[in-house]
Design a protein around this motif. Structure first.
Motif, PDB file in Angstrom:
ATOM      1  N   VAL A   1      22.188  61.193 -19.699  1.00  0.00           N
ATOM      2  CA  VAL A   1      21.830  60.216 -20.894  1.00  0.00           C
ATOM      3  C   VAL A   1      20.825  60.730 -21.696  1.00  0.00           C
ATOM      4  N   THR A   2      19.168  61.021 -20.983  1.00  0.00           N
ATOM      5  CA  THR A   2      18.629  61.338 -21.562  1.00  0.00           C
ATOM      6  C   THR A   2      19.063  63.195 -21.622  1.00  0.00           C
ATOM      7  N   SER A   3      19.529  64.249 -20.874  1.00  0.00           N
ATOM      8  CA  SER A   3      20.066  65.395 -20.311  1.00  0.00           C
ATOM      9  C   SER A   3      20.619  66.163 -21.640  1.00  0.00           C
ATOM     10  N   LEU A   4      22.047  65.075 -22.016  1.00  0.00           N
ATOM     11  CA  LEU A   4      22.731  65.245 -22.866  1.00  0.00           C
ATOM     12  C   LEU A   4      22.435  64.927 -24.441  1.00  0.00           C
ATOM     13  N   GLU A   5      21.547  63.814 -24.084  1.00  0.00           N
ATOM     14  CA  GLU A   5      20.523  64.156 -25.511  1.00  0.00           C
ATOM     15  C   GLU A   5      20.601  64.915 -26.258  1.00  0.00           C
ATOM     16  N   LYS A   6      19.172  65.430 -25.186  1.00  0.00           N
ATOM     17  CA  LYS A   6      18.641  66.642 -25.382  1.00  0.00           C
ATOM     18  C   LYS A   6      19.178  67.743 -25.898  1.00  0.00           C
ATOM     19  N   GLU A   7      20.472  68.285 -24.756  1.00  0.00           N
ATOM     20  CA  GLU A   7      21.693  69.564 -24.991  1.00  0.00           C
ATOM     21  C   GLU A   7      22.057  68.974 -26.524  1.00  0.00           C
ATOM     22  N   LEU A   8      22.098  67.735 -27.319  1.00  0.00           N
ATOM     23  CA  LEU A   8      23.161  67.762 -28.288  1.00  0.00           C
ATOM     24  C   LEU A   8      22.037  67.772 -29.656  1.00  0.00           C
ATOM     25  N   GLY A   9      20.820  67.663 -29.184  1.00  0.00           N
ATOM     26  CA  GLY A   9      19.506  67.573 -30.042  1.00  0.00           C
ATOM     27  C   GLY A   9      20.027  66.588 -31.527  1.00  0.00           C
ATOM     28  N   VAL A  10      20.446  65.314 -30.636  1.00  0.00           N
ATOM     29  CA  VAL A  10      20.474  64.208 -31.074  1.00  0.00           C
ATOM     30  C   VAL A  10      20.258  62.665 -30.736  1.00  0.00           C
ATOM     31  N   THR A  11      20.585  61.086 -31.260  1.00  0.00           N
ATOM     32  CA  THR A  11      20.559  60.364 -30.338  1.00  0.00           C
ATOM     33  C   THR A  11      21.422  59.441 -31.014  1.00  0.00           C
ATOM     34  N   LEU A  12      21.955  59.723 -28.924  1.00  0.00           N
ATOM     35  CA  LEU A  12      23.436  58.909 -28.802  1.00  0.00           C
ATOM     36  C   LEU A  12      23.507  57.510 -28.796  1.00  0.00           C
ATOM     37  N   LEU A  13      22.296  56.892 -28.509  1.00  0.00           N
ATOM     38  CA  LEU A  13      22.243  55.097 -27.813  1.00  0.00           C
ATOM     39  C   LEU A  13      20.603  54.734 -28.161  1.00  0.00           C
ATOM     40  N   ILE A  14      20.716  53.723 -28.786  1.00  0.00           N
ATOM     41  CA  ILE A  14      18.774  52.793 -28.561  1.00  0.00           C
ATOM     42  C   ILE A  14      19.756  51.772 -27.920  1.00  0.00           C
ATOM     43  N   ARG A  15      18.045  51.010 -27.317  1.00  0.00           N
ATOM     44  CA  ARG A  15      18.088  50.192 -26.745  1.00  0.00           C
ATOM     45  C   ARG A  15      17.717  48.953 -27.316  1.00  0.00           C
ATOM     46  N   ASP A  16      18.244  47.685 -27.434  1.00  0.00           N
ATOM     47  CA  ASP A  16      18.626  46.635 -28.141  1.00  0.00           C
ATOM     48  C   ASP A  16      17.945  45.384 -27.592  1.00  0.00           C
ATOM     49  N   ARG A  17      17.420  44.531 -27.084  1.00  0.00           N
ATOM     50  CA  ARG A  17      16.914  43.579 -26.234  1.00  0.00           C
ATOM     51  C   ARG A  17      18.173  42.588 -26.250  1.00  0.00           C
ATOM     52  N   ARG A  18      18.372  42.387 -27.299  1.00  0.00           N
ATOM     53  CA  ARG A  18      19.791  40.902 -27.773  1.00  0.00           C
ATOM     54  C   ARG A  18      20.442  41.900 -27.485  1.00  0.00           C
ATOM     55  N   SER A  19      21.111  42.459 -27.521  1.00  0.00           N
ATOM     56  CA  SER A  19      22.450  43.941 -28.085  1.00  0.00           C
ATOM     57  C   SER A  19      22.378  44.634 -27.598  1.00  0.00           C
ATOM     58  N   GLY A  20      21.683  44.715 -26.359  1.00  0.00           N
ATOM     59  CA  GLY A  20      21.599  45.964 -24.897  1.00  0.00           C
ATOM     60  C   GLY A  20      21.904  47.061 -25.531  1.00  0.00           C
ATOM     61  N   VAL A  21      22.530  48.276 -25.143  1.00  0.00           N
ATOM     62  CA  VAL A  21      22.432  49.114 -25.801  1.00  0.00           C
ATOM     63  C   VAL A  21      23.608  49.801 -26.591  1.00  0.00           C
ATOM     64  N   MET A  22      23.090  50.268 -27.908  1.00  0.00           N
ATOM     65  CA  MET A  22      23.825  50.368 -29.515  1.00  0.00           C
ATOM     66  C   MET A  22      24.296  51.932 -29.591  1.00  0.00           C
ATOM     67  N   LEU A  23      25.263  51.887 -30.214  1.00  0.00           N
ATOM     68  CA  LEU A  23      25.383  53.432 -30.654  1.00  0.00           C
ATOM     69  C   LEU A  23      24.335  53.812 -31.823  1.00  0.00           C
ATOM     70  N   THR A  24      24.095  54.631 -32.123  1.00  0.00           N
ATOM     71  CA  THR A  24      24.306  55.345 -33.392  1.00  0.00           C
ATOM     72  C   THR A  24      24.947  55.809 -34.300  1.00  0.00           C
ATOM     73  N   ALA A  25      24.700  55.884 -35.311  1.00  0.00           N
ATOM     74  CA  ALA A  25      26.028  56.615 -36.309  1.00  0.00           C
ATOM     75  C   ALA A  25      26.557  57.631 -36.097  1.00  0.00           C
ATOM     76  N   VAL A  26      25.727  58.589 -35.596  1.00  0.00           N
ATOM     77  CA  VAL A  26      26.542  59.850 -35.748  1.00  0.00           C
ATOM     78  C   VAL A  26      27.166  59.456 -33.562  1.00  0.00           C
TER      79      VAL A  26
END
Length: 302
Positions: A36-61
């Motif tokens: 995931v880190t490699s892909l986000e670095k390649e794309l230059g955007v954040t795809l996923l964020i971690r949330d303690r309550r909801s787990g891993v969530m998608l960003t808008a993009v």
């Protein structure tokens, strides 16, 4: 970017967990994180964020990109099925979305018929409300959905009529209205009513509105079985769809409506040119098993 990486991102979005996605795809959690880190670095955007309550969530993009990834993966599946079909080894998968009443009546029969000839085909089933199914179709999370006939044409998908489902009044056997063979809107003017949401209520409310009547709604429910049990204990009457009355408790009675009311159940999927061989087979089998009939005798005993 390879197919396995696309599948990983989509799986994370569905499971909301790096660990769960790794288990499904036989990857360790550190390997998932690195990918995931490699892909986000390649794309230059954040795809996923971690949330303690909801787990891993998608960003808008991330949500927009995952939808595209699903379309790409569907393309891969279509290629696989074309190759398998050419070799005489029909394989593939169909992701089905449906509301519970339709699921229990239509889906087992369709899958059973297909499996007799194509045992290698795989199926997954997601149940939800009518709105849920439309959302899953829009997001390409399912291939075909059973929905209520749309009020207007939807240019981005094909909808095929499958079954015209009658609407009936249901009441306890000791209710005075059982003396009538036909129930009219004015007969229910003073009655406490159960209304089922989640796609059930539009034809029911339209039936009352056409007669200029406003039902006295006592309970608004989302589960047709709950509605039946509430009628059974004497909390009111209901006007419900035919398929929800197939397993009626013996102490309940069904009566026809005047004027008659119904709703049409449709199959919804991507346009034929975008659908896989397996999805086309599913639709064809459904149409053969359930040829649409505008007029037919109800499945329930009245």
């Amino acid at each position: 970017m390879n197919r396995s990486l696309l599948q990983l991102i989509v799986t994370i979005s569905e499971t909301k967990s790096f660990t769960a996605a790794g288990e499904k795809l036989n990857m360790t959690q550190p390997a998932v994180s690195r990918a995931v880190t490699s892909l986000e670095k390649e794309l230059g955007v954040t795809l996923l964020i971690r949330d303690r309550r909801s787990g891993v969530m998608l960003t808008a993009v991330g949500e927009r990109i995952v939808r595209i990834y699903r379309e790409i993966l569907q393309g891969y599946d279509k290629v696989d099925q074309e190759i398998a079909s050419e070799k005489g080894l029909e394989t593939g998968s169909v992701r089905i979305g449906t509301f519970p009443v339709a699921a229990s009546y239509f889906i087992p029969k369709i899958i059973s018929r297909i499996k007799r000839q194509y045992p290698k085909l795989e199926f997954s089933i997601t149940e939800g409300t009518i709105a849920d199914i439309h959302s899953l179709l829009d997001n390409r999370e399912i291939d075909v959905g059973l929905v209520i006939a749309p009020e207007q044409s939807e240019s981005e998908r094909q909808t095929i009529p499958l079954y015209r489902e009658g609407i009936f009044a249901v009441m306890r056997e000791d209710h005075p209205l059982t003396a009538k063979t036909i129930i009219r809107p004015e007969d229910l003017r003073q009655e406490s009513m159960m209304i089922c949401k989640a796609g059930y209520e539009p034809p029911v409310m339209a039936w009352f509105e056409r007669a200029g009547e406003i039902p006295r709604i006592k309970y608004v429910l989302y589960n047709y079985r709950t509605a039946l049990q509430m009628v059974l204990v004497g909390e009111g009457l209901a006007v419900m769809s035919e398929l929800s009355l197939l397993d009626l408790p013996p102490s309940l009675k069904v009566r026809r409506l005047s004027p008659e009311a119904y709703r049409d159940i449709h199959l919804a999927a991507a346009p034929p040119e975008e659908s896989s061989i397996a999805v086309k087979l599913f639709i064809e089998t459904a149409q053969n098993l359930f040829p649409f009939q505008p007029e037919h005798e109800p499945l329930i005993q009245i």
